[in-house]
Scaffold this motif. Structure first.
Motif, mmCIF file in Angstrom:
data_model
loop_
_atom_site.group_PDB
_atom_site.id
_atom_site.type_symbol
_atom_site.label_atom_id
_atom_site.label_comp_id
_atom_site.label_asym_id
_atom_site.label_seq_id
_atom_site.Cartn_x
_atom_site.Cartn_y
_atom_site.Cartn_z
ATOM 1 N N VAL A 39 0.830 -1.203 0.000
ATOM 2 C CA VAL A 39 0.000 0.000 0.000
ATOM 3 C C VAL A 39 0.867 1.258 0.000
ATOM 4 C CG1 VAL A 39 -1.721 1.291 1.320
ATOM 5 C CG2 VAL A 39 -1.950 -1.170 1.071
ATOM 6 N N SER A 40 2.010 1.190 0.681
ATOM 7 C CA SER A 40 2.903 2.357 0.715
ATOM 8 C C SER A 40 3.368 2.750 -0.685
ATOM 9 C CB SER A 40 4.107 2.082 1.615
ATOM 10 O OG SER A 40 4.808 0.937 1.182
ATOM 11 N N PHE A 41 3.422 1.809 -1.619
ATOM 12 C CA PHE A 41 3.769 2.106 -3.010
ATOM 13 C C PHE A 41 2.803 3.126 -3.584
ATOM 14 C CE2 PHE A 41 3.180 1.392 -7.545
ATOM 15 C CZ PHE A 41 4.463 1.285 -8.030
ATOM 16 N N TRP A 42 1.499 2.947 -3.309
ATOM 17 C CA TRP A 42 0.483 3.848 -3.859
ATOM 18 C C TRP A 42 0.545 5.220 -3.201
ATOM 19 C CZ3 TRP A 42 -0.520 2.090 -8.247
ATOM 20 C CH2 TRP A 42 -0.626 0.717 -8.471
ATOM 21 N N TYR A 43 0.828 5.260 -1.892
ATOM 22 C CA TYR A 43 0.949 6.556 -1.218
ATOM 23 C C TYR A 43 2.174 7.326 -1.717
ATOM 24 C CZ TYR A 43 -2.867 5.501 1.938
ATOM 25 O OH TYR A 43 -4.109 5.219 2.446
ATOM 26 N N LEU A 44 3.296 6.641 -1.895
ATOM 27 C CA LEU A 44 4.475 7.312 -2.449
ATOM 28 C C LEU A 44 4.217 7.755 -3.887
ATOM 29 C CD1 LEU A 44 7.359 5.091 -1.035
ATOM 30 C CD2 LEU A 44 6.953 7.511 -0.553
ATOM 31 N N SER A 45 3.466 6.960 -4.631
ATOM 32 C CA SER A 45 3.104 7.330 -6.004
ATOM 33 C C SER A 45 2.304 8.627 -6.013
ATOM 34 C CB SER A 45 2.278 6.222 -6.668
ATOM 35 O OG SER A 45 3.021 5.037 -6.788
ATOM 36 N N ILE A 46 1.328 8.712 -5.118
ATOM 37 C CA ILE A 46 0.486 9.913 -5.044
ATOM 38 C C ILE A 46 1.312 11.127 -4.634
ATOM 39 C CG2 ILE A 46 -1.409 11.020 -3.774
ATOM 40 C CD1 ILE A 46 -2.689 8.154 -3.675
ATOM 41 N N LEU A 47 2.111 10.979 -3.580
ATOM 42 C CA LEU A 47 2.928 12.111 -3.117
ATOM 43 C C LEU A 47 3.902 12.567 -4.198
ATOM 44 C CD1 LEU A 47 3.738 11.066 0.559
ATOM 45 C CD2 LEU A 47 2.300 12.964 -0.196
ATOM 46 N N GLY A 48 4.601 11.618 -4.791
ATOM 47 C CA GLY A 48 5.551 11.966 -5.841
ATOM 48 C C GLY A 48 4.877 12.628 -7.027
ATOM 49 N N ALA A 49 3.733 12.071 -7.441
ATOM 50 C CA ALA A 49 3.014 12.629 -8.592
ATOM 51 C C ALA A 49 2.484 14.025 -8.292
ATOM 52 C CB ALA A 49 1.877 11.699 -9.003
ATOM 53 N N LEU A 50 2.005 14.267 -7.078
ATOM 54 C CA LEU A 50 1.507 15.604 -6.736
ATOM 55 C C LEU A 50 2.628 16.641 -6.738
ATOM 56 C CD1 LEU A 50 -1.098 14.798 -3.929
ATOM 57 C CD2 LEU A 50 -1.563 15.689 -6.228
ATOM 58 N N VAL A 51 3.778 16.260 -6.195
ATOM 59 C CA VAL A 51 4.907 17.186 -6.190
ATOM 60 C C VAL A 51 5.373 17.443 -7.625
ATOM 61 C CG1 VAL A 51 7.309 17.509 -5.456
ATOM 62 C CG2 VAL A 51 5.637 16.577 -3.854
ATOM 63 N N LEU A 52 5.463 16.380 -8.426
ATOM 64 C CA LEU A 52 5.858 16.553 -9.825
ATOM 65 C C LEU A 52 4.801 17.321 -10.613
ATOM 66 C CD1 LEU A 52 7.494 13.089 -10.511
ATOM 67 C CD2 LEU A 52 8.638 15.319 -10.368
ATOM 68 N N PHE A 53 3.535 17.150 -10.250
ATOM 69 C CA PHE A 53 2.452 17.897 -10.887
ATOM 70 C C PHE A 53 2.636 19.398 -10.631
ATOM 71 C CE2 PHE A 53 -1.920 19.612 -10.859
ATOM 72 C CZ PHE A 53 -2.334 19.245 -12.133
ATOM 73 N N ALA A 54 2.937 19.758 -9.377
ATOM 74 C CA ALA A 54 3.178 21.162 -9.038
ATOM 75 C C ALA A 54 4.379 21.698 -9.821
ATOM 76 C CB ALA A 54 3.409 21.317 -7.533
ATOM 77 N N TYR A 55 5.423 20.892 -9.904
ATOM 78 C CA TYR A 55 6.606 21.295 -10.662
ATOM 79 C C TYR A 55 6.264 21.487 -12.140
ATOM 80 C CZ TYR A 55 11.298 21.088 -12.678
ATOM 81 O OH TYR A 55 12.442 21.362 -13.380
ATOM 82 N N ALA A 56 5.474 20.574 -12.696
ATOM 83 C CA ALA A 56 5.080 20.664 -14.107
ATOM 84 C C ALA A 56 4.213 21.900 -14.361
ATOM 85 C CB ALA A 56 4.341 19.398 -14.522
#
Length: 94
Positions: A39-56
């Motif tokens: 499950v931690s894979f999905w939480y890290l995916s969400i956190l990473g994607a949100l930060v990268l989304f802000a960067y994008a």
């Protein structure tokens, strides 16, 4: 340190979170002796994607924004499916 430098740190931080999900998945799989997506894979995916989304968004990169935005939706859906599966498993049969 200028504003662009801070945004580079944000981008690299998001990338580190995103990469960390694979490290976690690999370690859990090795420990269990089979391929596992914790499950931690999905939480890290969400956190990473949100930060990268802000960067994008900051970079005004529509390809990157679309990819990360879709990713977040998919990761959230996977968490929803996992919760539904757990709830189903906890219901008494009969």
């Amino acid at each position: 340190m200028g504003e662009d430098d801070w945004w580079l740190l944000v981008g690299f931080g998001g990338q580190a979170l995103f990469m960390g999900r694979f490290v976690v998945q690999w370690l859990v799989s090795e420990r269990r002796g089979r391929s596992v997506i914790p499950v931690s894979f999905w939480y890290l995916s969400i956190l990473g994607a949100l930060v990268l989304f802000a960067y994008a968004l900051h970079r005004r990169d529509p390809v990157f924004v679309a990819g990360q935005g879709l990713g977040v939706a998919i990761y959230l859906r996977n968490l929803h499916l996992l919760r539904a599966e757990r709830a189903q498993a906890q219901q008494p049969s009969g």
